[in-house]
Design a protein around this motif. Sequence first.
Motif, mmCIF file in Angstrom:
data_model
loop_
_atom_site.group_PDB
_atom_site.id
_atom_site.type_symbol
_atom_site.label_atom_id
_atom_site.label_comp_id
_atom_site.label_asym_id
_atom_site.label_seq_id
_atom_site.Cartn_x
_atom_site.Cartn_y
_atom_site.Cartn_z
ATOM 1 N N TRP A 36 60.579 57.617 27.489
ATOM 2 C CA TRP A 36 59.275 58.187 27.136
ATOM 3 C C TRP A 36 58.618 58.667 28.424
ATOM 4 O O TRP A 36 58.588 57.936 29.429
ATOM 5 C CB TRP A 36 58.388 57.152 26.460
ATOM 6 N N ARG A 38 55.095 61.231 29.826
ATOM 7 C CA ARG A 38 53.823 61.796 29.386
ATOM 8 C C ARG A 38 53.325 62.800 30.411
ATOM 9 O O ARG A 38 53.666 62.726 31.595
ATOM 10 C CB ARG A 38 52.789 60.697 29.159
ATOM 11 N N ARG A 45 54.618 65.775 34.747
ATOM 12 C CA ARG A 45 55.178 64.859 33.766
ATOM 13 C C ARG A 45 55.587 63.574 34.475
ATOM 14 O O ARG A 45 56.220 63.608 35.528
ATOM 15 C CB ARG A 45 56.375 65.512 33.076
ATOM 16 N N ASP A 90 45.422 57.017 29.569
ATOM 17 C CA ASP A 90 46.661 57.144 28.797
ATOM 18 C C ASP A 90 46.693 58.430 27.970
ATOM 19 O O ASP A 90 47.703 58.732 27.332
ATOM 20 C CB ASP A 90 46.833 55.941 27.861
ATOM 21 N N ALA A 92 47.421 61.923 26.958
ATOM 22 C CA ALA A 92 48.450 62.847 27.420
ATOM 23 C C ALA A 92 49.299 63.270 26.232
ATOM 24 O O ALA A 92 49.178 62.708 25.137
ATOM 25 C CB ALA A 92 49.351 62.189 28.469
ATOM 26 N N TYR A 94 52.899 62.931 24.920
ATOM 27 C CA TYR A 94 54.004 62.006 25.133
ATOM 28 C C TYR A 94 55.295 62.642 24.617
ATOM 29 O O TYR A 94 55.351 63.124 23.488
ATOM 30 C CB TYR A 94 53.741 60.683 24.424
ATOM 31 N N GLY A 118 57.071 66.747 21.814
ATOM 32 C CA GLY A 118 55.885 66.067 22.301
ATOM 33 C C GLY A 118 54.908 65.732 21.194
ATOM 34 O O GLY A 118 54.846 66.401 20.162
ATOM 35 N N GLN A 120 50.696 64.378 20.831
ATOM 36 C CA GLN A 120 49.455 64.174 21.575
ATOM 37 C C GLN A 120 48.886 62.785 21.312
ATOM 38 O O GLN A 120 48.771 62.363 20.151
ATOM 39 C CB GLN A 120 48.422 65.238 21.179
#
Length: 125
Positions: A36, A38, A45, A90, A92, A94, A118, A120
């Motif tokens: 994972w 983000r 990234r 946090d 972002a 992902y 991705g 959100q």
Amino acid sequence: QVQPVESGGGLVQAGGSLRLSCAASGRPFSNYAMGWFRQAPGKEREFVAAIKPIDGNTAYADSVKGRFTISGDNAKNTVYLQMNSLNAEDTAVYFCAARFVSWDIKVDPTEYTYWGQGTQVTVSS
């Protein structure tokens, strides 16, 4: 090849929790390491967590240790990211990513070959 597909993002208040899912279609799950990552607006990234489903080994970024948990369900070819105690930092997009499994867990996004679209995650303070 394997195609990751993320789900589970959304809007949550600070201190809340979300669980992201990544379903990987294609080749046998155990052949791959899943990560994972983000990316926040204007930032690069960054690594969040990774797992090798074949042996269950995991790795976490320091910023999420103790708050996030990565896990895998080999029968469902799915990886999860349980996120607790979320804060505004946090927020972002992902991404779930896959690479052919190696003996060590890679944290550099350039080491991963297959990427999802991705999802959100927005944490309101």
